[in-house]
Design a protein around this motif. Structure first.
Motif, PDB file in Angstrom:
ATOM      1  N   ASP A 145       5.873   4.692 -32.890  1.00 23.30           N
ATOM      2  CA  ASP A 145       7.282   4.981 -33.163  1.00 23.30           C
ATOM      3  C   ASP A 145       7.476   5.231 -34.659  1.00 23.30           C
ATOM      4  N   GLU A 146       8.673   5.617 -35.039  1.00 24.11           N
ATOM      5  CA  GLU A 146       8.947   6.008 -36.427  1.00 24.11           C
ATOM      6  C   GLU A 146       8.748   4.856 -37.404  1.00 24.11           C
ATOM      7  N   SER A 147       9.119   3.644 -37.034  1.00 29.08           N
ATOM      8  CA  SER A 147       8.938   2.516 -37.964  1.00 29.08           C
ATOM      9  C   SER A 147       7.451   2.221 -38.189  1.00 29.08           C
ATOM     10  N   GLN A 148       6.636   2.309 -37.131  1.00 32.43           N
ATOM     11  CA  GLN A 148       5.185   2.119 -37.283  1.00 32.43           C
ATOM     12  C   GLN A 148       4.590   3.216 -38.155  1.00 32.43           C
ATOM     13  N   ARG A 149       5.058   4.429 -37.952  1.00 35.36           N
ATOM     14  CA  ARG A 149       4.581   5.563 -38.747  1.00 35.36           C
ATOM     15  C   ARG A 149       4.901   5.339 -40.225  1.00 35.36           C
ATOM     16  N   GLN A 150       6.127   4.954 -40.522  1.00 39.04           N
ATOM     17  CA  GLN A 150       6.527   4.707 -41.903  1.00 39.04           C
ATOM     18  C   GLN A 150       5.740   3.555 -42.516  1.00 39.04           C
ATOM     19  N   GLN A 151       5.492   2.527 -41.722  1.00 40.31           N
ATOM     20  CA  GLN A 151       4.712   1.388 -42.205  1.00 40.31           C
ATOM     21  C   GLN A 151       3.294   1.841 -42.554  1.00 40.31           C
ATOM     22  N   GLU A 162       1.201  14.293 -45.393  1.00 36.83           N
ATOM     23  CA  GLU A 162       1.068  14.716 -44.003  1.00 36.83           C
ATOM     24  C   GLU A 162      -0.131  14.016 -43.390  1.00 36.83           C
TER      25      GLU A 162
END
Length: 149
Positions: A2-8, A23
């Motif tokens: 998910d987006e939060s995991q990606r940002q982390q 990227e």
């Protein structure tokens, strides 16, 4: 992921390499055993390793998280029973590094796109390629920009 995991992940990786992640793209590295040895990578099968091309502002990496990380849970189902440790290769440290796209045959239109790489190590040319699901030209442009920074 998910987006939060990606940002982390992006934040953590950026801090570790002291560069900003621009990227990332999931790819399959296909190469002969010598290439894996020279890159200090351990393949998951005889000549294949799934990981991420991580393009940063001034550097370029091939990164494989440890088996426990959730990012690769879908791939680990098909992997053998070995417990893979985190692996990383910085292309900026490779001499004579070159990337290119192969000419695509009309009958390979629906298959994965490829990015071919080669570099010189101990006087020998080392090479392989990345299978990319799509946008190979876009990721190649980003890779070249990061490598030449």
């Amino acid at each position: 992921m998910d987006e939060s995991q990606r940002q982390q992940f992006l934040t953590s990786f950026s801090e570790r390499v002291n560069d900003i992640v621009v990227e990332m793209k999931m790819v399959e590295l296909i190469a002969p055993a010598r290439a894996f040895s020279e890159m200090n990578l351990i393949p998951q099968s005889r000549n294949s390793l799934w990981g991420l091309i991580v393009v940063c502002s001034h550097s370029l990496y091939f990164y494989v998280p440890s088996r426990e990380q959730a990012l690769f849970s879908m791939i680990n189902v098909s992997a053998n029973a070995k417990n893979f440790e985190e692996q990383i290769f910085c292309f900026n440290n490779a001499d004579g590094l070159q990337f290119k796209l192969p000419k695509r045959s009309w009958f390979k239109f629906f298959g994965p796109e490829k990015i071919i790489f080669s570099f010189i190590s101990n006087g020998h040319e080392i090479g392989g390629f990345f299978n990319v699901s799509k946008d190979a030209q876009k990721i190649l442009d980003s890779m070249l920009k990061a490598y030449r920074s």
